[in-house]
Design an enzyme around this catalytic site. Structure first.
Site, PDB file in Angstrom:
ATOM      1  N   SER A 141       0.866  -1.212  -0.183  1.00 17.98           N
ATOM      2  CA  SER A 141       0.058  -0.110   0.110  1.00 17.98           C
ATOM      3  C   SER A 141       1.080   1.362   0.111  1.00 17.98           C
ATOM      4  CB  SER A 141      -0.884   0.097   1.008  1.00 17.98           C
ATOM      5  OG  SER A 141      -0.809   1.090   1.826  1.00 17.98           O
ATOM      6  N   LYS A 142       0.146   2.223  -0.526  1.00 18.88           N
ATOM      7  CA  LYS A 142       0.834   3.607  -0.414  1.00 18.88           C
ATOM      8  C   LYS A 142       1.100   4.201   0.804  1.00 18.88           C
ATOM      9  CE  LYS A 142      -2.038   5.563  -4.178  1.00 18.88           C
ATOM     10  NZ  LYS A 142      -2.623   6.748  -4.760  1.00 18.88           N
TER      11      LYS A 142
END
Ligand code: GLU
Length: 493
Positions: free
Chosen positions: A263-264
């Site tokens: 994930s970012k």
């Protein structure tokens, strides 16, 4: 050109994430495979997430990768943001300014498919908290659903703040056919009366995405599978407007090695980070293509053209795709091997300079030698200073690995080092002739050969018993450096 029209529709909130590039790539490959059109639309209606410069970063990263945009937002020859195409503007905030969404929301309201909602944020939060406490899935309780339209309009005329919500029918099944996951069905009772227009007058993503995909004649919506639960809302909106929905293709989630979403929010996985580490666009693209898709063969190395020829959604996996950095290195290494020595030298130079190993004026001849020496071991350009640092550091700074330290303490080592130093003393400099013959000469003089000869000398010069061609290393380091280093070894081991 076929009728296929796909779009990459990022919300520019910083840098381009690797998962975003994978989505862009799969759209692009499908567009090329079908001779269709690849469109880039910017979804920036969430003004709270606006980041200055994010759009330029995103377009530059895409440009670097080789994913080309046919229509919509792109960079011109001078790297300025520009737009091309007949369905513009392609930036949603500009579409808001142009008033594009107004008539569509009015139509839904007039037809009783959407309604004005006057609930304050505090009330909505309270309802949610109560639902959560009761173990229910939080959603809007529908308080404003039954306000007559005339009354709502009067309240608005009197200055009340409002949002516009989708009026979902009760207890209705909404289904769509996902090209990868198959038939997916949701019941409207499990869905929220989605906000379509926010208090600031901006459309939400859910509303704008449907209107824009329709107006831009998008035929296939290709996006990450985190959007699956939003899709029934979109499908219902198409129905409410009386429009045909596009085909849906939800790509498998990119997972990290712990099988959690890559994930970012972990702050890693930005395309810029991979550029900074010295991956090639060809390598990263080849690797990303295999992240969720597999070809109809054992082959794993593909150019963009080959990918476009073979790519189709039929061979996209249903389940998550694990991001394996070792695989990326392996794939990228193929592209490093394909470079000419001169190209590789040019690529590694900034990494060598940045790490302080060399300066800008370092000779091309030596840089080429360095590239040639390590070409088979470099997977990404930032490997170059790591692999070669012991050639450049002073002897008291280098790391002698464990095996080397052991070998350097052995009886024979002093003898060999002395023999080397003696020959070095007789030479003006280390030239090719010296580098090629020195080991043979020492072997003749000392009678030591094979591993017993090579390990100590290599350990003394490079800090490790293993490594690339030693004559190249001697040429790279030169007489003075090697002399100092061998004297240091004599004194310290
Ligand atoms: N703007 C959405 C995003 O940031 C796009 C989702 C979609 O492709 O519909 O990912």
């Amino acid at each position: 050109m076929s009728d296929v029209r796909v779009r990459f529709a990022p919300s520019p909130t910083g840098y381009l994430h690797i998962g975003g590039l994978r989505t862009a790539l799969f759209n692009y490959l499908y567009a090329r495979h079908t001779d269709g059109t690849m469109i880039l639309r910017i979804e920036d209606t969430d003004r709270t997430r606006f980041v200055e410069g994010a759009l330029e970063n995103l377009l530059k990263a895409l440009d670097w990768s080789g994913v080309e945009i046919d229509e919509g937002v792109m960079l011109d020859e001078n790297d300025q943001v520009t737009e091309k195409g007949e369905y513009g503007p392609y930036i949603q905030s500009d579409r808001v300014k142009a008033g594009i969404y107004n008539k569509y929301i009015e139509k839904l309201i007039e037809e009783d498919k959407a309604y004005y909602c006057f609930c304050s944020q505090e009330r909505i939060d309270k309802v949610r908290d109560r639902q959560k406490a009761d173990g229910l899935t939080p959603k809007y309780d529908g308080l404003c659903r039954s306000i007559p339209l005339e009354e709502a309009k009067e309240r608005i005329a009197n200055g009340e703040e409002y949002t516009v919500r989708l009026k979902l029918p009760k207890n209705r099944e909404i289904s769509f056919e996902d090209r990868i996951k198959g038939k997916i069905t949701f019941n409207t009772d499990d869905m929220d009366d989605q906000v379509l227009i926010k208090r600031d007058g901006f459309p939400t993503y859910h509303f704008a995405v449907v209107v824009d995909d329709h107006l831009m004649k998008i035929t296939h919506v290709v996006r990450g599978d985190e959007w699956i639960s939003s899709t029934p809302k979109h499908v219902y909106l198409y129905e409410a407007f009386g429009w045909d929905a596009p085909e849906y293709i939800h790509l498998p989630t990119v997972l990290n090695e712990d099988h959690k979403k890559y994930s970012k929010r972990n702050g890693d996985g930005m395309v810029e980070d991979f550029i900074a580490e010295g991956y090639t666009p060809e390598g990263l693209i080849n690797f990303l293509a295999l992240l969720g898709w597999s070809p109809d063969s054992e082959e794993e190395i593909f150019t963009m053209e080959e990918l476009a020829k073979q790519f189709d959604f039929d061979r996209v996996n249903k389940t998550g795709a694990v991001f394996d950095k070792r695989k990326l290195d392996w794939v990228n290494g193929h592209y490093v091997r394909d470079l000419s020595v001169e190209q590789l030298a040019k690529e590694i130079k900034p990494f060598m300079v940045e790490s302080g190993m060399i300066d800008e004026n370092y000779s091309d001849e030596n840089l080429n030698l360095l590239a040639e020496t390590w070409q088979s071991a470099i997977d990404k350009f930032s490997d170059a200073p790591k692999l070669s640092k012991n050639y450049f550091l002073d002897e008291n700074e280098i790391e002698w690995d464990e095996e080397a330290s052991e070998v350097l303490k052995e009886e024979n080592t002093k003898k060999l080092v002395d023999a080397y130093l003696e020959k070095l003393g007789e030479a003006d400099e280390i030239d090719e002739e010296f580098a090629k013959t020195i080991m043979k000469t020492i072997q003749k003089e000392t009678g030591i050969k094979g591993k017993n000869l090579w390990f100590p000398i290599r350990a003394a010069i490079t800090g490790s018993v293993h490594g690339p061609d030693l004559s190249n290393v001697m040429l790279l380091m030169g007489k003075e450096k090697i002399e100092k280093r061998l004297n240091y070894v004599k004194e310290n081991f």
